[in-house]
Structure formats: C-alpha cells, structure tokens
Design a protein around this motif. Structure first.
Motif, PDB file in Angstrom:
ATOM      1  N   VAL A  55      12.732   5.259 -10.733  1.00  0.00           N
ATOM      2  CA  VAL A  55      12.280   5.081  -9.385  1.00  0.00           C
ATOM      3  C   VAL A  55      11.148   4.368  -9.164  1.00  0.00           C
ATOM      4  CG1 VAL A  55      11.446   6.380  -7.389  1.00  0.00           C
ATOM      5  CG2 VAL A  55      12.876   7.642  -9.182  1.00  0.00           C
ATOM      6  N   ILE A  56      10.360   4.311 -10.021  1.00  0.00           N
ATOM      7  CA  ILE A  56       9.038   3.164  -9.962  1.00  0.00           C
ATOM      8  C   ILE A  56       9.315   1.949 -10.145  1.00  0.00           C
ATOM      9  CG2 ILE A  56       6.733   3.055 -10.806  1.00  0.00           C
ATOM     10  CD1 ILE A  56       6.417   5.994 -11.344  1.00  0.00           C
ATOM     11  N   TYR A  57      10.256   1.624 -11.079  1.00  0.00           N
ATOM     12  CA  TYR A  57      10.583   0.452 -11.625  1.00  0.00           C
ATOM     13  C   TYR A  57      11.355  -0.308 -10.216  1.00  0.00           C
ATOM     14  CZ  TYR A  57      13.124  -3.394 -13.672  1.00  0.00           C
ATOM     15  OH  TYR A  57      13.601  -4.849 -13.897  1.00  0.00           O
ATOM     16  N   GLU A  58      12.178   0.267  -9.732  1.00  0.00           N
ATOM     17  CA  GLU A  58      12.764  -0.201  -8.464  1.00  0.00           C
ATOM     18  C   GLU A  58      11.981  -0.475  -7.249  1.00  0.00           C
ATOM     19  OE1 GLU A  58      15.736  -1.509  -7.825  1.00  0.00           O
ATOM     20  OE2 GLU A  58      16.530  -1.091  -9.680  1.00  0.00           O
ATOM     21  N   LEU A  59      10.933   0.563  -7.178  1.00  0.00           N
ATOM     22  CA  LEU A  59       9.790   0.384  -6.358  1.00  0.00           C
ATOM     23  C   LEU A  59       9.093  -0.922  -6.392  1.00  0.00           C
ATOM     24  CD1 LEU A  59       8.637   3.882  -5.597  1.00  0.00           C
ATOM     25  CD2 LEU A  59       9.638   2.408  -3.847  1.00  0.00           C
ATOM     26  N   ASN A  60       8.806  -1.017  -7.662  1.00  0.00           N
ATOM     27  CA  ASN A  60       7.850  -2.308  -8.262  1.00  0.00           C
ATOM     28  C   ASN A  60       8.788  -3.710  -7.948  1.00  0.00           C
ATOM     29  OD1 ASN A  60       4.999  -1.736  -8.640  1.00  0.00           O
ATOM     30  ND2 ASN A  60       5.783  -0.362 -10.229  1.00  0.00           N
ATOM     31  N   ASP A  95       0.916  -1.193   0.050  1.00  0.00           N
ATOM     32  CA  ASP A  95      -0.084   0.134  -0.159  1.00  0.00           C
ATOM     33  C   ASP A  95       0.783   1.293   0.040  1.00  0.00           C
ATOM     34  OD1 ASP A  95      -2.226   1.647   0.243  1.00  0.00           O
ATOM     35  OD2 ASP A  95      -1.789   1.895   2.657  1.00  0.00           O
ATOM     36  N   PHE A  96       1.875   1.197   0.875  1.00  0.00           N
ATOM     37  CA  PHE A  96       2.723   2.496   1.041  1.00  0.00           C
ATOM     38  C   PHE A  96       3.703   2.732  -0.479  1.00  0.00           C
ATOM     39  CE2 PHE A  96       1.426   2.716   5.304  1.00  0.00           C
ATOM     40  CZ  PHE A  96       1.455   4.203   5.513  1.00  0.00           C
ATOM     41  N   ILE A  97       4.045   1.460  -1.048  1.00  0.00           N
ATOM     42  CA  ILE A  97       4.867   1.483  -2.298  1.00  0.00           C
ATOM     43  C   ILE A  97       3.886   2.320  -3.329  1.00  0.00           C
ATOM     44  CG2 ILE A  97       5.590   0.255  -4.089  1.00  0.00           C
ATOM     45  CD1 ILE A  97       6.660  -1.827  -2.154  1.00  0.00           C
ATOM     46  N   GLY A  98       2.574   1.777  -3.228  1.00  0.00           N
ATOM     47  CA  GLY A  98       1.552   2.644  -4.226  1.00  0.00           C
ATOM     48  C   GLY A  98       1.425   4.047  -3.906  1.00  0.00           C
ATOM     49  N   SER A 134      16.158  -2.929  -3.060  1.00  0.00           N
ATOM     50  CA  SER A 134      15.572  -2.289  -4.070  1.00  0.00           C
ATOM     51  C   SER A 134      14.595  -1.089  -3.579  1.00  0.00           C
ATOM     52  CB  SER A 134      14.563  -3.158  -4.701  1.00  0.00           C
ATOM     53  OG  SER A 134      14.913  -4.168  -5.576  1.00  0.00           O
ATOM     54  N   LEU A 135      14.447  -1.014  -2.415  1.00  0.00           N
ATOM     55  CA  LEU A 135      13.888   0.229  -1.891  1.00  0.00           C
ATOM     56  C   LEU A 135      14.834   1.212  -1.610  1.00  0.00           C
ATOM     57  CD1 LEU A 135      11.527  -0.888   1.129  1.00  0.00           C
ATOM     58  CD2 LEU A 135      10.949   0.008  -1.276  1.00  0.00           C
ATOM     59  N   VAL A 136      16.140   0.979  -1.142  1.00  0.00           N
ATOM     60  CA  VAL A 136      17.346   1.832  -1.096  1.00  0.00           C
ATOM     61  C   VAL A 136      17.554   2.532  -2.411  1.00  0.00           C
ATOM     62  CG1 VAL A 136      19.649   2.282  -0.120  1.00  0.00           C
ATOM     63  CG2 VAL A 136      17.973   1.008   1.311  1.00  0.00           C
ATOM     64  N   LYS A 137      17.806   1.439  -3.253  1.00  0.00           N
ATOM     65  CA  LYS A 137      18.010   1.874  -4.548  1.00  0.00           C
ATOM     66  C   LYS A 137      17.189   2.923  -5.362  1.00  0.00           C
ATOM     67  CE  LYS A 137      20.496  -2.085  -6.921  1.00  0.00           C
ATOM     68  NZ  LYS A 137      20.428  -3.046  -7.806  1.00  0.00           N
ATOM     69  N   SER A 138      15.833   2.599  -5.162  1.00  0.00           N
ATOM     70  CA  SER A 138      14.797   3.810  -5.613  1.00  0.00           C
ATOM     71  C   SER A 138      15.025   4.982  -5.083  1.00  0.00           C
ATOM     72  CB  SER A 138      13.483   2.993  -5.440  1.00  0.00           C
ATOM     73  OG  SER A 138      12.986   2.890  -3.928  1.00  0.00           O
ATOM     74  N   PHE A 139      15.349   5.013  -3.569  1.00  0.00           N
ATOM     75  CA  PHE A 139      15.529   6.183  -2.886  1.00  0.00           C
ATOM     76  C   PHE A 139      16.705   7.006  -3.192  1.00  0.00           C
ATOM     77  CE2 PHE A 139      16.930   8.911   0.523  1.00  0.00           C
ATOM     78  CZ  PHE A 139      15.844   9.484   1.096  1.00  0.00           C
ATOM     79  N   LEU A 142       7.737  11.963  -0.326  1.00  0.00           N
ATOM     80  CA  LEU A 142       8.805  11.682   0.684  1.00  0.00           C
ATOM     81  C   LEU A 142       7.913  11.074   2.077  1.00  0.00           C
ATOM     82  CD1 LEU A 142      11.093  15.044   0.197  1.00  0.00           C
ATOM     83  CD2 LEU A 142      12.002  12.495   0.250  1.00  0.00           C
ATOM     84  N   GLY A 143       6.952  11.772   2.355  1.00  0.00           N
ATOM     85  CA  GLY A 143       6.461  11.514   3.763  1.00  0.00           C
ATOM     86  C   GLY A 143       6.073   9.841   3.641  1.00  0.00           C
ATOM     87  N   PHE A 144       5.337   9.407   2.624  1.00  0.00           N
ATOM     88  CA  PHE A 144       5.151   7.960   2.385  1.00  0.00           C
ATOM     89  C   PHE A 144       6.313   7.167   2.285  1.00  0.00           C
ATOM     90  CE2 PHE A 144       1.013   9.666   0.522  1.00  0.00           C
ATOM     91  CZ  PHE A 144       0.364   9.328   1.775  1.00  0.00           C
ATOM     92  N   PHE A 145       7.543   7.617   1.670  1.00  0.00           N
ATOM     93  CA  PHE A 145       8.837   6.988   1.465  1.00  0.00           C
ATOM     94  C   PHE A 145       9.310   6.738   2.761  1.00  0.00           C
ATOM     95  CE2 PHE A 145      11.349   6.365  -2.559  1.00  0.00           C
ATOM     96  CZ  PHE A 145      11.827   5.285  -1.923  1.00  0.00           C
TER      97      PHE A 145
END
Length: 281
Positions: A209-214, A59-62, A240-245, A115-118
């Motif tokens: 960014v979105i690709y790494e999140l997914n 949900d938070f990724i979304g 993957s989360l850190v890469k996307s950040f 950023l808040g959700f991230f």
C-alpha cells in the motif's frame, strides 16, 4: 474521549452496487469541510500542476502512511502480549486482556483515521467513487476489497492459508456479557484473529500500500523553489492512488474487515471528529 464513547446509532446502508463506498465518501466530505476551515485548506479538486497544491497532496499521502504505521504499532503490541502465552486467551489475566482490547480498538481507530485522510487525498486528486469502481469494473466496495485481496495473494501466493488464533470471539464471552461483546465489535470490526506469521504478513501488505502511495508521490515533481516546473503525469498519479486504495481494501479484508464493519467504524470516527471540531478539542 475516543471512538468508544460514540453511541449514536450507525445508519443501515445496504451493500448494493456502490452504496457503501458512496456513503463513506459523503462522511469524508463532511469531515473534510470542518477541517478545511480549521487548517485553512483549499477546496477540492486541486490543480495538480500547482507547486503549492503538490505540497498539500504530499502532506496527505504522508498522513495516510503515518496512520497505517501507527495501526501496525498497535497490532504489534497485541502480538507482544500474546507471545509468552501461545495465543491462549485463558492464560491472560483480566488486565492483560483489557490491554489487548485497548490495542485492538486503537488499531481499528487508526484505520478510520487513514481512511479519512485517504478520502481527502482522493477528493483533492479528483478521484470519485465511480472512478475507483470503474478502474477494475467493480460494482461495490465488497468487490474492491475482493480484488485487493486477489492482488495481494498474487504477490504472496504462500499466504493463502495462514493459521490465526481468535482474539475477540463470541465463544469466549458468557451469554450475559454478549451485549458488551457486541459493543466492542461495533468499534473493533477487524483484527479479531492474529498470529505472529499473520502479523508479519500484515507488514508486507502495508508495504505494498505504502509503495503505491509513494509511487504516486514521486509523480509530483513541482517544487516551490524551482524556476522551471515539470508537468505531472496526472493519469499515472491517479492510477497509483487508486491502486493503493484497492490494496488497502485488500489488506483490511484479509484482517477481518467487511464493508459494513468498515462503514460502521468510519461513521463512529467521523462523528468523533465532528465533535472535536465543534468543541475546539
């Protein structure tokens, strides 16, 4: 009531070592604490192999992705206004330029929401500021942003020199209006320059960014309805989360954001969200 109504003085935070990133985490934790009770969310970190926890993580990724795309929609509105004027501010009417500034403010505010959700997503995933820095031996948010820029330019080397046109520039404001200009910049620290090509590049960077999140999302294989569950590759998920950040910070840097500007923006949005929490907005 939006971010433009927040007049509280932004604290001065020196960009020494990891200070700005740490202070942004503090703001994120304070904001999360308010929404935790409103949304009846669990505390952090989550048990990543729990199916219900994975629903929350997804949900938070979304939520992050939603805010990123909404920010793009706002810069897209800016491009559509300038398209018929050759990126010449002098050709815009006062009403059109006001619309441009409104879209810019919204584009920036969507980044603060992302950023808040991230930060909540990172906290839930047991990723702290020191983990982000250690991943690439960075010492500060500035270095995280620089590494993110480098990673994007490795993928898109022909983007190193893209012409942009000034949208929000001090040279376009009379001396007597500089106080108003400074106020606008305080909640609009990024996207001051743009062009049709840079806007297309913006889309490509957001895709990275979105690709790494997914990719991170796809590591979460547990389903509440399954009789047997799959253990999550937790390190791969976190990576993957850190890469996307890092890529997200690079995206922001390439659109004019600085660590101090980003902190100021997030501080103002955090204060707005605390007001909304306290007033049942």
């Amino acid at each position: 009531m939006d971010i433009r109504n927040i007049n509280e003085q932004v604290p001065q935070v020196e960009e020494t070592e990891a200070r700005i990133l740490q202070e942004m985490y503090v703001l994120g934790i304070e904001q999360f604490s308010g929404y935790k009770s409103i949304e009846k969310l669990p505390d952090y970190p989550l048990d990543i192999n729990n199916p219900k926890s994975q629903v929350i993580l997804k949900d938070f990724i979304g939520r992050v992705i939603e805010e990123l795309t909404e920010g793009f929609e706002s810069t897209d509105e800016v491009v559509s206004i300038y398209r018929d004027y050759g990126w010449n501010n002098d050709c815009l009417t006062s009403e059109e330029y006001t619309q441009v500034l409104n879209h810019l403010a919204n584009a920036n505010e969507e980044q603060a929401d992302a950023l808040g959700f991230f930060f909540t997503l990172l906290l839930y995933s047991n990723i702290l500021p020191e983990d982000i820095l250690k991943y690439q031996d960075a010492k500060s948010l500035f270095e995280v942003m620089a590494i993110g820029v480098k990673d994007l330019l490795i993928k898109y080397p022909d983007h190193r020199s893209v012409r942009k046109y000034p949208i929000l520039s001090p040279t376009d404001w009379a001396r007597e209006d500089r106080a108003e200009y400074d106020k606008i910049v305080s909640y609009t620290p990024g996207f001051h320059e743009m062009s049709e090509i840079s806007h297309e590049n913006e889309k490509l960077y957001l895709w990275e960014v979105i690709y790494e999140l997914n990719k991170a999302r796809n590591f979460l294989k547990c389903r509440p309805w399954k009789q047997t569950q799959v253990m999550t590759k937790e390190i791969d998920f976190q990576e993957s989360l850190v890469k996307s950040f890092y890529l997200y910070m690079g995206f922001l840097a390439m659109n004019g954001f600085t660590p101090c500007g980003l902190f100021s923006l997030f501080f103002k949005k955090q204060r707005l969200n605390l007001w909304r929490q306290n007033t049942n907005y």
